[in-house]
Write an enzyme that holds these catalytic residues in place. Structure first.
Site, PDB file in Angstrom:
ATOM      1  N   CYS A 188       5.707  -7.238   7.194  1.00  0.00           N
ATOM      2  CA  CYS A 188       6.748  -6.767   8.104  1.00  0.00           C
ATOM      3  C   CYS A 188       7.079  -7.872   9.093  1.00  0.00           C
ATOM      4  O   CYS A 188       6.188  -8.578   9.570  1.00  0.00           O
ATOM      5  CB  CYS A 188       6.280  -5.521   8.860  1.00  0.00           C
ATOM      6  N   CYS A 238       3.308   8.419   1.850  1.00  0.00           N
ATOM      7  CA  CYS A 238       3.814   7.398   2.763  1.00  0.00           C
ATOM      8  C   CYS A 238       4.087   6.137   1.959  1.00  0.00           C
ATOM      9  O   CYS A 238       3.162   5.515   1.435  1.00  0.00           O
ATOM     10  CB  CYS A 238       2.790   7.137   3.865  1.00  0.00           C
ATOM     11  N   CYS A 296      -1.952   2.277   7.617  1.00  0.00           N
ATOM     12  CA  CYS A 296      -1.074   1.343   6.922  1.00  0.00           C
ATOM     13  C   CYS A 296      -1.488  -0.107   7.152  1.00  0.00           C
ATOM     14  O   CYS A 296      -1.684  -0.544   8.273  1.00  0.00           O
ATOM     15  CB  CYS A 296       0.357   1.549   7.403  1.00  0.00           C
ATOM     16  N   CYS A 323       0.011  -3.004  15.202  1.00  0.00           N
ATOM     17  CA  CYS A 323       0.142  -2.721  13.775  1.00  0.00           C
ATOM     18  C   CYS A 323      -0.566  -3.766  12.933  1.00  0.00           C
ATOM     19  O   CYS A 323      -0.294  -4.965  13.046  1.00  0.00           O
ATOM     20  CB  CYS A 323       1.619  -2.653  13.401  1.00  0.00           C
ATOM     21  N   GLU A 383       0.815  -1.208   0.000  1.00  0.00           N
ATOM     22  CA  GLU A 383       0.000   0.000   0.000  1.00  0.00           C
ATOM     23  C   GLU A 383       0.848   1.257   0.000  1.00  0.00           C
ATOM     24  O   GLU A 383       1.978   1.273   0.487  1.00  0.00           O
ATOM     25  CB  GLU A 383      -0.886   0.037   1.249  1.00  0.00           C
ATOM     26  N   CYS A 438       4.925  -5.541  15.519  1.00  0.00           N
ATOM     27  CA  CYS A 438       4.494  -4.624  16.577  1.00  0.00           C
ATOM     28  C   CYS A 438       3.034  -4.917  16.904  1.00  0.00           C
ATOM     29  O   CYS A 438       2.207  -5.130  16.011  1.00  0.00           O
ATOM     30  CB  CYS A 438       4.671  -3.177  16.135  1.00  0.00           C
TER      31      CYS A 438
END
Length: 411
Positions: free
Chosen positions: A145, A138, A379, A152, A121, A149
């Protein structure tokens, strides 16, 4: 010769559209020039027996006039254009969805890789500031990832692979092009004013590709952006922060989210490897590295506000103590909930009180305005809905459901 890649989708609303993207038809034998640095292009042309100044000419056509058809590059000889057409392409990632919000926010989902590929994205946020109209993009650096986290959405999808320089810079290319699809080539102008490497993925874990892409952003033959307008955001990969200080001068942001090690170990697990003392020291070293009109005046601290987790008065006091010797600006980010998220957004009053504590102590502290809620602009949200190709999200949702069941039976 240009071609059009069309992606069809059923049940799209008026904001989520099927997209036509101008690209050169891909073949496995063609070299994609989109992600090449000036040095790489100069060598490429010299290897073809051409003068290396051709690199600057082609870069301007690609990154300033957004041309993908070599036949349109009028200051290049016809013979060279024919040669480039045979062996090269200018290919941005394929746009699967584009969503334009009522508030001006724009979001794209790109397919990267061959076949079904993977999805990433990109979000563009417009704003007005003292310099005029600002458009901040962004950009994602990885598919998924690995850092996981806890707050997230992207982290719950797991890590698949790094993006290439062409896939990274292609996001900036497409965002600019989206404002000038119907504008004559000679009248096209770069529209995006700011870039933050703050999308999906940890940029410093895809170091070489991210560095090469940021160098293109700063290059006057490409996007010519000010080093103060290109920001890299990291969760705290300390050795790579030190390496970044040697390799490029851009603004640095830290995805902090907690003022003490115990809480940050929970929210940002990489803290167990590089705890806060090491991270703050790395930031101080980064700012100490001199540069000509350096972007390194301060570090931006990103702090997502989680209800009852990191938003208490004692957390604000701990943050003041942590940052007292680090020139910094603090950006408080209201949490953007996503399905099965284990956290809630701090109340507006709590966020304002937190901000006042920091501002009264002399810090520049802003509250990020939530934008693009109607298009899942946080995100990872839309990609999480479209495709989850790992078991991490499934396992995580199961864990949340089990916790909720325990609370229900105990209550």
């Amino acid at each position: 010769m240009s071609s059009v890649a069309v992606v069809s989708s059923e049940n799209m609303d008026e904001k989520q559209q099927s997209v036509s993207t101008p690209v050169v038809q891909a073949t496995h034998t063609k070299v994609n020039l989109l992600g090449m640095s000036r040095t790489e292009l100069e060598k490429f042309f010299e290897d073809l027996g051409e003068k290396k100044f051709r690199a600057g000419q082609v870069m301007k056509w690609i990154h300033q006039y957004f041309v993908t058809d070599f036949a349109e590059m009028s200051n290049i000889s016809g013979k060279l254009r024919e040669k480039l057409e045979k062996i090269c392409e200018i290919k941005a990632p394929e746009v699967v969805h584009r969503n334009y919000s009522k508030d001006g926010t724009r979001k794209w989902v790109f397919r990267v890789g061959d076949g079904e590929g993977s999805l990433v994205e990109t979000v563009l946020i417009p704003a007005e500031d003292k310099t005029g109209a600002r458009k901040t993009l962004c950009i994602s650096s990885q598919v998924g990832c690995a850092l996981d986290c806890s707050f997230c959405s992207t982290g719950k999808q797991g890590f698949q692979r790094d993006l290439t320089p062409a896939e990274i810079i292609g996001q900036l290319w497409m965002a600019n092009y989206s404002y000038m699809e119907d504008v004559p080539v000679a009248e096209r102008e770069r529209t995006v004013t700011n870039v933050v490497m703050m999308g999906m993925g940890e940029p410093l874990l895809n170091y070489d590709a991210v560095l090469s892409s940021m160098q293109l952003m700063l290059d006057d033959f490409a996007y010519g952006m000010s080093k103060r307008r290109v920001t890299l955001s990291t969760s705290g990969v300390v050795p790579k922060i030190d390496q970044l200080a040697q390799d490029i001068d851009v603004a640095l942001a830290i995805s902090l989210h907690a003022p003490n090690d115990e809480l940050r170990n929970e929210l940002v697990p990489i803290n167990k490897k590089y705890p806060l003392q090491q991270l703050i020291a790395a930031c101080q070293r980064y700012l100490a590295k001199d540069g000509n009109e350096s972007a390194r005046r301060h570090v931006t601290i990103e702090y997502v506000m989680l209800d009852g987790v990191n938003d208490q008065p004692e957390h604000a006091q701990q943050l003041l103590k942590l940052l007292k010797n680090l020139p910094s600006k603090i950006n408080l980010i209201p949490f953007n909930p996503f399905p099965h998220a284990p956290y809630g957004r701090s109340s507006r009053n709590r966020i304002i009180a937190f901000q006042k504590t920091l501002s009264d102590a002399g810090f520049v502290c802003t509250i990020r305005q939530t934008r693009g809620d109607d298009i899942d602009a946080a995100c990872g949200q839309l990609v999480g809905q479209v495709a989850d190709r790992t078991r991490r999200a499934e396992q995580w949702k199961k864990k949340v459901a089990q916790q909720q069941e325990i609370l229900r039976t105990q209550g």
